[in-house]
Design an enzyme around this catalytic site. Structure first.
Site, PDB file in Angstrom:
ATOM      1  N   LYS A   1      -5.959 -14.619  17.601  1.00  0.00           N
ATOM      2  CA  LYS A   1      -5.632 -14.306  18.915  1.00  0.00           C
ATOM      3  C   LYS A   1      -5.209 -12.774  19.283  1.00  0.00           C
ATOM      4  O   LYS A   1      -4.437 -12.105  18.383  1.00  0.00           O
ATOM      5  CB  LYS A   1      -4.147 -15.027  19.326  1.00  0.00           C
ATOM      6  CG  LYS A   1      -4.084 -15.270  20.866  1.00  0.00           C
ATOM      7  CD  LYS A   1      -2.875 -16.190  21.164  1.00  0.00           C
ATOM      8  CE  LYS A   1      -2.628 -16.341  22.632  1.00  0.00           C
ATOM      9  NZ  LYS A   1      -1.274 -17.257  22.882  1.00  0.00           N
TER      10      LYS A   1
HETATM   11  O1  G3P Z   1       0.870 -18.359  25.120  1.00  0.00           O
HETATM   12  C1  G3P Z   1       0.640 -17.569  26.132  1.00  0.00           C
HETATM   13  C2  G3P Z   1       1.158 -18.005  27.475  1.00  0.00           C
HETATM   14  O2  G3P Z   1       0.782 -19.426  27.833  1.00  0.00           O
HETATM   15  C3  G3P Z   1       2.557 -17.825  27.672  1.00  0.00           C
HETATM   16  O3  G3P Z   1       3.003 -18.227  28.909  1.00  0.00           O
HETATM   17  O4  G3P Z   1       5.041 -19.184  30.121  1.00  0.00           O
HETATM   18  O5  G3P Z   1       5.274 -16.992  28.295  1.00  0.00           O
HETATM   19  O6  G3P Z   1       4.245 -17.057  30.568  1.00  0.00           O
HETATM   20  P1  G3P Z   1       4.445 -17.950  29.681  1.00  0.00           P
END
Ligand code: G3P
Length: 214
Positions: free
Chosen positions: A83
């Site tokens: 990633k």
């Molecule tokens: O892992 C990437 C993403 O899904 C993060 O989500 O909820 O932290 O905005 P969030």
């Protein structure tokens, strides 16, 4: 649509895997930091539960150091996907990893031009963060639609991985648009099955089943 789980919790991963709906796992530095084990240990244990792609993010931001990290991470297991943050050194890294046939997930995508760059260098996945866009008062789903159109126009093979998913409506909408993958928090996956009419209907069937003459 493929379902990835956005977590480093082995219990959550085992549970969703046991149901038969787990296609892969994504992590990020914040998710890894919430786990008490070492980065390598966590990724290695996740890769023992699922054969699906497991995203592990580089922790540095310069090309040479990210390349070293990418190699270390990809040695953990065959299904590790690197990633990479959406910065120019990250795009250069993806370009190199594509040549080396190492799978990549380009993260922190907030615009269609960023997604275009990632596809041009052969990223395996692009991760637009729809919930975080919604949080700013804009519509994250518009970004998924735009990326879908651009990738279709040019027949890019990069898969759209809808990330930062907050609720079941996000899943409905991204699947209607045609996102290839959604990475979901555990609680959102559990909520997908819920409907009050299912509960009411089941309660009635259970009640009525007691009156059935065997
Ligand atoms: O892992 C990437 C993403 O899904 C993060 O989500 O909820 O932290 O905005 P969030």
């Amino acid at each position: 649509m493929k379902f990835f789980l956005d977590t480093a919790s082995l219990e959550e991963i085992k549970h969703i895997h046991s149901i038969g709906i787990l296609d892969g796992v994504t992590t990020n530095p914040s998710i890894i930091a919430s786990n008490k084990k070492s980065f390598k240990e966590v990724i290695s244990e996740i890769c023992k539960i699922t054969n699906g792609p497991v995203s592990a993010e580089v922790l540095t931001t310069e090309y040479d150091s990210m390349l070293k990290e990418a190699h270390t991470l990809s040695e953990i297991a065959e299904n590790v996907v690197i990633k990479v943050p959406l910065i120019m050194d990250g795009i250069k890294l993806v370009s190199e990893l594509t040549k080396r046939k190492i799978k990549t997930n380009v993260t922190l995508c907030f615009s269609s031009s960023q997604a275009l760059l990632a596809a041009k260098v052969g990223a395996t996945y692009i991760s637009p963060f729809i919930g975080r866009i919604d949080d700013t008062g804009y519509n994250g789903l518009e970004l998924i639609k735009d990326i879908k159109t651009i990738y279709t126009n040019y027949n890019f093979k990069t898969e759209i991985l809808a990330a930062s998913i907050r609720h079941p409506m996000h899943i409905k909408e991204v699947s209607l648009i045609g996102a290839d993958v959604a990475t979901l928090p555990y609680a959102v996956i559990l909520n997908l099955v819920k409907h009050p009419l299912t509960d009411i209907g089941l309660e009635k069937f259970i009640e009525d089943s007691k009156k059935i003459i065997p």
